[in-house]
Design a protein around this motif. Structure first.
Motif, mmCIF file in Angstrom:
data_model
loop_
_atom_site.group_PDB
_atom_site.id
_atom_site.type_symbol
_atom_site.label_atom_id
_atom_site.label_comp_id
_atom_site.label_asym_id
_atom_site.label_seq_id
_atom_site.Cartn_x
_atom_site.Cartn_y
_atom_site.Cartn_z
ATOM 1 N N GLY A 127 41.536 17.474 -15.956
ATOM 2 C CA GLY A 127 43.162 16.507 -15.900
ATOM 3 C C GLY A 127 43.412 15.733 -14.683
ATOM 4 O O GLY A 127 42.607 16.444 -13.273
ATOM 5 N N ASP A 153 39.930 12.885 -15.469
ATOM 6 C CA ASP A 153 40.950 12.938 -16.080
ATOM 7 C C ASP A 153 40.748 12.929 -17.788
ATOM 8 O O ASP A 153 40.512 11.840 -18.436
ATOM 9 N N ALA A 157 41.260 17.551 -24.194
ATOM 10 C CA ALA A 157 43.089 16.792 -25.356
ATOM 11 C C ALA A 157 42.494 15.182 -26.037
ATOM 12 O O ALA A 157 43.106 14.708 -26.534
ATOM 13 N N GLY A 158 41.475 14.455 -25.517
ATOM 14 C CA GLY A 158 40.816 13.495 -26.179
ATOM 15 C C GLY A 158 39.729 13.164 -25.146
ATOM 16 O O GLY A 158 38.933 12.689 -24.833
ATOM 17 N N MET A 181 44.702 24.788 -17.670
ATOM 18 C CA MET A 181 45.419 24.793 -18.344
ATOM 19 C C MET A 181 44.408 25.837 -19.659
ATOM 20 O O MET A 181 44.215 27.005 -18.613
#
Length: 254
Positions: A127, A153, A157-158, A181
């Motif tokens: 991230g 990043d 999540a992607g 996370m």
């Protein structure tokens, strides 16, 4: 200025470029120099191939500057991690070429650029919030004489974002992956490459991340067998280990 390394000094003494007194001056403070508040390890470069790094956290500007003077009298380059702005200003006043990296709070002074690594080190952050730790790894690896490629990043999540980097990833000889996370990205990267992956958990996350503990435990339990883990937020340690791996077999780096 005296030669920067013991090997260089011995070569120059043998050829008559420096005197016996100058050689003795270089060796006088080996293995360390006692400054009272710090014992500067001048033997570190001989053992590890890179001089001692200053950990700037909770050191005064005067202490950082004194240690830097001692190191720079014998070595061309300097790295200060977790360097407070006041310490950087003190360094810059005496050494105007000092560079500061605000995100990671690292300071460097590079008077001799060397290419010691054989391959390329990749540094990837899950991230944007992980960039300060990733930057610390990048600065460390570059200061130690390595080519570094990076992307930020690119977290799970992607998933398409890290897959987009697959070609570059597979060109690296060692990869540093920084994630907070749940800390899942190193396992994904480990499955894409056949080289060592150094995972760095960060303290980024909501309550149940427990300041990076969740990411740390997730990385320690990675199902990718090429993943090793350093401490929470320890970008320096990851960059340092990556540099050691990347220079294996290079006699000039020892």
């Amino acid at each position: 200025m005296l030669p920067h390394t013991v090997r260089e000094a011995l070569r120059k003494y043998k050829t008559g470029e420096i005197s016996e007194e100058e050689l003795a001056g270089l060796l006088r403070d080996l293995p360390f120099e006692d400054l009272g508040f710090a014992r500067v390890d001048h033997h570190r470069a001989l053992r590890h191939g890179f001089p001692e790094v200053i950990f700037g956290h909770r050191k005064s500007a005067e202490q950082v500057l004194s240690i830097a003077r001692s190191l720079l009298a014998r070595q061309p380059n300097l790295l200060v991690t977790r360097c407070e702005p006041a310490a950087y200003q003190a360094l810059r006043l005496e050494y105007p070429e000092t560079r500061y990296y605000e995100a990671s709070r690292a300071a460097t002074l590079i008077r001799e650029k060397q290419q010691l690594g054989h391959g390329k080190i990749g540094v990837y952050s899950a991230g944007t919030a992980d960039i300060p730790v990733a930057e610390e790894a990048i600065v460390t690896a570059e200061t130690m004489g390595n080519e570094v490629t990076s992307a930020f990043d690119v977290g799970v999540a992607g998933l398409h974002r890290i897959l987009h980097e697959k070609g570059t990833l597979q060109e690296c000889s060692v990869v540093v992956v920084v994630a907070g996370m749940e800390g899942a990205l190193p396992s994904v990267v480990g499955g894409l490459v056949g080289v060592p992956v150094i995972a760095v958990p960060t303290s980024v996350g909501y309550g149940a991340s427990f300041g990076g503990l969740a990411a740390l435990l997730g990385m320690l339990n990675s199902c990718a067998s090429n993943v090793a883990v350093v401490n929470i937020d320890n970008g320096f340690g990851a960059g340092y280990i990556a540099a050691l791996i990347n220079r294996r077999g290079n006699p000039e780096s020892r």
